[in-house]
Design a protein around this motif. Structure first.
Motif, PDB file in Angstrom:
ATOM      1  N   LYS A  90     118.666 -30.006  84.330  1.00  0.00           N
ATOM      2  CA  LYS A  90     119.770 -30.950  84.485  1.00  0.00           C
ATOM      3  C   LYS A  90     119.482 -32.155  83.601  1.00  0.00           C
ATOM      4  CE  LYS A  90     122.851 -33.039  87.790  1.00  0.00           C
ATOM      5  NZ  LYS A  90     123.144 -33.193  89.218  1.00  0.00           N
ATOM      6  N   THR A  91     120.459 -32.503  82.775  1.00  0.00           N
ATOM      7  CA  THR A  91     120.261 -33.512  81.739  1.00  0.00           C
ATOM      8  C   THR A  91     121.252 -34.649  81.876  1.00  0.00           C
ATOM      9  OG1 THR A  91     119.450 -31.795  80.242  1.00  0.00           O
ATOM     10  CG2 THR A  91     120.153 -33.867  79.239  1.00  0.00           C
ATOM     11  N   LEU A  92     120.719 -35.866  81.828  1.00  0.00           N
ATOM     12  CA  LEU A  92     121.529 -37.072  81.850  1.00  0.00           C
ATOM     13  C   LEU A  92     121.648 -37.566  80.412  1.00  0.00           C
ATOM     14  CD1 LEU A  92     121.334 -39.844  84.455  1.00  0.00           C
ATOM     15  CD2 LEU A  92     121.441 -40.454  82.061  1.00  0.00           C
ATOM     16  N   ILE A  93     122.867 -37.667  79.938  1.00  0.00           N
ATOM     17  CA  ILE A  93     123.144 -38.086  78.560  1.00  0.00           C
ATOM     18  C   ILE A  93     123.535 -39.565  78.579  1.00  0.00           C
ATOM     19  CG2 ILE A  93     124.613 -37.739  76.539  1.00  0.00           C
ATOM     20  CD1 ILE A  93     125.086 -34.840  77.667  1.00  0.00           C
ATOM     21  N   ILE A  94     122.677 -40.418  78.020  1.00  0.00           N
ATOM     22  CA  ILE A  94     122.991 -41.842  77.942  1.00  0.00           C
ATOM     23  C   ILE A  94     123.599 -42.119  76.574  1.00  0.00           C
ATOM     24  CG2 ILE A  94     122.067 -44.195  77.921  1.00  0.00           C
ATOM     25  CD1 ILE A  94     120.042 -43.332  79.992  1.00  0.00           C
ATOM     26  N   GLY A  95     124.822 -42.627  76.609  1.00  0.00           N
ATOM     27  CA  GLY A  95     125.575 -42.864  75.382  1.00  0.00           C
ATOM     28  C   GLY A  95     126.655 -41.819  75.189  1.00  0.00           C
ATOM     29  N   ALA A  96     127.047 -41.183  76.299  1.00  0.00           N
ATOM     30  CA  ALA A  96     128.087 -40.151  76.244  1.00  0.00           C
ATOM     31  C   ALA A  96     129.373 -40.723  75.661  1.00  0.00           C
ATOM     32  CB  ALA A  96     128.344 -39.596  77.646  1.00  0.00           C
ATOM     33  N   SER A  97     130.076 -39.893  74.896  1.00  0.00           N
ATOM     34  CA  SER A  97     131.304 -40.318  74.233  1.00  0.00           C
ATOM     35  C   SER A  97     132.303 -39.167  74.184  1.00  0.00           C
ATOM     36  CB  SER A  97     130.983 -40.771  72.804  1.00  0.00           C
ATOM     37  OG  SER A  97     132.171 -40.991  72.079  1.00  0.00           O
ATOM     38  N   PRO A  98     133.585 -39.469  74.409  1.00  0.00           N
ATOM     39  CA  PRO A  98     134.605 -38.430  74.288  1.00  0.00           C
ATOM     40  C   PRO A  98     135.008 -38.166  72.830  1.00  0.00           C
ATOM     41  CG  PRO A  98     135.615 -40.477  74.983  1.00  0.00           C
ATOM     42  CD  PRO A  98     134.128 -40.730  74.913  1.00  0.00           C
ATOM     43  N   ASN A  99     134.356 -38.821  71.890  1.00  0.00           N
ATOM     44  CA  ASN A  99     134.654 -38.658  70.467  1.00  0.00           C
ATOM     45  C   ASN A  99     133.935 -37.413  69.931  1.00  0.00           C
ATOM     46  OD1 ASN A  99     134.725 -38.772  67.660  1.00  0.00           O
ATOM     47  ND2 ASN A  99     134.408 -40.977  67.568  1.00  0.00           N
ATOM     48  N   PRO A 100     134.678 -36.387  69.490  1.00  0.00           N
ATOM     49  CA  PRO A 100     134.045 -35.146  69.040  1.00  0.00           C
ATOM     50  C   PRO A 100     133.163 -35.304  67.802  1.00  0.00           C
ATOM     51  CG  PRO A 100     136.459 -34.945  69.038  1.00  0.00           C
ATOM     52  CD  PRO A 100     136.125 -36.315  69.492  1.00  0.00           C
ATOM     53  N   ASP A 101     133.253 -36.430  67.112  1.00  0.00           N
ATOM     54  CA  ASP A 101     132.401 -36.665  65.944  1.00  0.00           C
ATOM     55  C   ASP A 101     131.015 -37.180  66.313  1.00  0.00           C
ATOM     56  OD1 ASP A 101     134.433 -35.881  64.197  1.00  0.00           O
ATOM     57  OD2 ASP A 101     135.242 -37.927  64.068  1.00  0.00           O
ATOM     58  N   ARG A 102     130.820 -37.571  67.576  1.00  0.00           N
ATOM     59  CA  ARG A 102     129.541 -38.151  68.004  1.00  0.00           C
ATOM     60  C   ARG A 102     128.567 -37.042  68.423  1.00  0.00           C
ATOM     61  NH1 ARG A 102     129.177 -43.242  66.475  1.00  0.00           N
ATOM     62  NH2 ARG A 102     127.725 -43.595  68.154  1.00  0.00           N
ATOM     63  N   TYR A 103     127.287 -37.274  68.135  1.00  0.00           N
ATOM     64  CA  TYR A 103     126.275 -36.282  68.489  1.00  0.00           C
ATOM     65  C   TYR A 103     126.129 -36.126  69.998  1.00  0.00           C
ATOM     66  CZ  TYR A 103     124.959 -35.789  63.635  1.00  0.00           C
ATOM     67  OH  TYR A 103     124.979 -35.518  62.286  1.00  0.00           O
ATOM     68  N   ALA A 104     126.356 -37.185  70.763  1.00  0.00           N
ATOM     69  CA  ALA A 104     126.292 -37.078  72.218  1.00  0.00           C
ATOM     70  C   ALA A 104     127.340 -36.087  72.731  1.00  0.00           C
ATOM     71  CB  ALA A 104     126.490 -38.449  72.858  1.00  0.00           C
ATOM     72  N   TYR A 105     128.506 -36.098  72.124  1.00  0.00           N
ATOM     73  CA  TYR A 105     129.572 -35.166  72.482  1.00  0.00           C
ATOM     74  C   TYR A 105     129.129 -33.730  72.188  1.00  0.00           C
ATOM     75  CZ  TYR A 105     134.216 -32.967  72.328  1.00  0.00           C
ATOM     76  OH  TYR A 105     135.295 -32.152  72.531  1.00  0.00           O
ATOM     77  N   LYS A 106     128.580 -33.538  70.988  1.00  0.00           N
ATOM     78  CA  LYS A 106     128.119 -32.204  70.590  1.00  0.00           C
ATOM     79  C   LYS A 106     126.998 -31.710  71.495  1.00  0.00           C
ATOM     80  CE  LYS A 106     129.594 -33.111  65.918  1.00  0.00           C
ATOM     81  NZ  LYS A 106     129.324 -33.300  64.528  1.00  0.00           N
ATOM     82  N   ALA A 107     126.090 -32.616  71.853  1.00  0.00           N
ATOM     83  CA  ALA A 107     124.979 -32.236  72.733  1.00  0.00           C
ATOM     84  C   ALA A 107     125.497 -31.837  74.118  1.00  0.00           C
ATOM     85  CB  ALA A 107     123.977 -33.378  72.849  1.00  0.00           C
ATOM     86  N   ALA A 108     126.453 -32.589  74.650  1.00  0.00           N
ATOM     87  CA  ALA A 108     127.009 -32.258  75.968  1.00  0.00           C
ATOM     88  C   ALA A 108     127.571 -30.843  75.972  1.00  0.00           C
ATOM     89  CB  ALA A 108     128.079 -33.272  76.356  1.00  0.00           C
ATOM     90  N   HIS A 109     128.338 -30.509  74.942  1.00  0.00           N
ATOM     91  CA  HIS A 109     128.933 -29.179  74.867  1.00  0.00           C
ATOM     92  C   HIS A 109     127.871 -28.093  74.676  1.00  0.00           C
ATOM     93  CE1 HIS A 109     133.256 -29.906  75.122  1.00  0.00           C
ATOM     94  NE2 HIS A 109     132.957 -31.099  74.631  1.00  0.00           N
ATOM     95  N   MET A 110     126.871 -28.364  73.857  1.00  0.00           N
ATOM     96  CA  MET A 110     125.834 -27.359  73.638  1.00  0.00           C
ATOM     97  C   MET A 110     124.987 -27.166  74.895  1.00  0.00           C
ATOM     98  SD  MET A 110     122.943 -26.930  70.647  1.00  0.00           S
ATOM     99  CE  MET A 110     124.120 -26.636  69.337  1.00  0.00           C
ATOM    100  N   LEU A 111     124.664 -28.256  75.586  1.00  0.00           N
ATOM    101  CA  LEU A 111     123.905 -28.139  76.836  1.00  0.00           C
ATOM    102  C   LEU A 111     124.668 -27.278  77.833  1.00  0.00           C
ATOM    103  CD1 LEU A 111     122.668 -31.817  77.070  1.00  0.00           C
ATOM    104  CD2 LEU A 111     121.162 -29.816  77.231  1.00  0.00           C
ATOM    105  N   LYS A 112     125.958 -27.545  78.016  1.00  0.00           N
ATOM    106  CA  LYS A 112     126.766 -26.756  78.956  1.00  0.00           C
ATOM    107  C   LYS A 112     126.851 -25.293  78.519  1.00  0.00           C
ATOM    108  CE  LYS A 112     129.482 -28.037  81.830  1.00  0.00           C
ATOM    109  NZ  LYS A 112     129.881 -28.546  83.115  1.00  0.00           N
ATOM    110  N   SER A 113     127.001 -25.057  77.209  1.00  0.00           N
ATOM    111  CA  SER A 113     127.120 -23.682  76.720  1.00  0.00           C
ATOM    112  C   SER A 113     125.824 -22.898  76.925  1.00  0.00           C
ATOM    113  CB  SER A 113     127.523 -23.656  75.245  1.00  0.00           C
ATOM    114  OG  SER A 113     126.444 -24.004  74.412  1.00  0.00           O
ATOM    115  N   LYS A 114     124.703 -23.619  77.028  1.00  0.00           N
ATOM    116  CA  LYS A 114     123.402 -22.973  77.256  1.00  0.00           C
ATOM    117  C   LYS A 114     123.058 -22.905  78.742  1.00  0.00           C
ATOM    118  CE  LYS A 114     122.024 -22.772  72.814  1.00  0.00           C
ATOM    119  NZ  LYS A 114     121.604 -21.589  72.102  1.00  0.00           N
ATOM    120  N   GLY A 115     124.007 -23.332  79.598  1.00  0.00           N
ATOM    121  CA  GLY A 115     123.828 -23.200  81.041  1.00  0.00           C
ATOM    122  C   GLY A 115     123.207 -24.393  81.742  1.00  0.00           C
ATOM    123  N   HIS A 116     123.024 -25.503  81.044  1.00  0.00           N
ATOM    124  CA  HIS A 116     122.441 -26.701  81.658  1.00  0.00           C
ATOM    125  C   HIS A 116     123.526 -27.546  82.304  1.00  0.00           C
ATOM    126  CE1 HIS A 116     118.546 -25.993  79.742  1.00  0.00           C
ATOM    127  NE2 HIS A 116     119.228 -25.684  78.647  1.00  0.00           N
TER     128      HIS A 116
END
Length: 119
Positions: free
Chosen positions: A3-29
């Motif tokens: 379980k991962t807490l992302i500090i600096g989360a953003s709804p902007n698809p250009d941000r790396y935090a956004y990309k990380a959130a989606h990749m974490l979920k796609s990997k089952g986290h």
């Protein structure tokens, strides 16, 4: 799964935090998005900092060192096993504070760790 807490989360698809959130979920986290922006990322609302979670394995940082001091207590009180300092977020002061509290600081890229199976 970590379980991962992302500090600096953003709804902007250009941000790396956004990309990380989606990749974490796609990997089952499971994720918790924390930030100052409003909205949701990867199906999870972005929370304001302050609500403590006691089941976090990893905190991944997407805010610069100049903003991190406001999160020091929040991170320590969350008691993660590790904190990932993504490129540009490295902070010696916070890393020393984490070590003093038995939390592992990791200077790495969350996206690379996930892509290479090292997360």
């Amino acid at each position: 799964m970590k379980k991962t807490l992302i500090i600096g989360a953003s709804p902007n698809p250009d941000r790396y935090a956004y990309k990380a959130a989606h990749m974490l979920k796609s990997k089952g986290h499971n994720i918790v998005n924390v930030g100052i922006k409003k909205g949701a990322v990867a199906g999870e609302e972005i929370e304001q900092p302050g609500h403590l979670h006691n089941d976090i394995d990893t905190v991944t940082l997407y805010i610069g060192p100049h903003l991190q001091s406001g999160y020091y207590n929040y991170i320590l009180e969350t008691k993660p096993k590790r904190v990932i300092f993504n490129p540009g977020t490295e902070n010696q002061e916070l890393e020393e504070l984490l070590l003093a509290n038995d939390i592992e600081p990791v200077e790495a890229c969350t996206l690379v760790l996930l892509s290479t199976g090292q997360y």
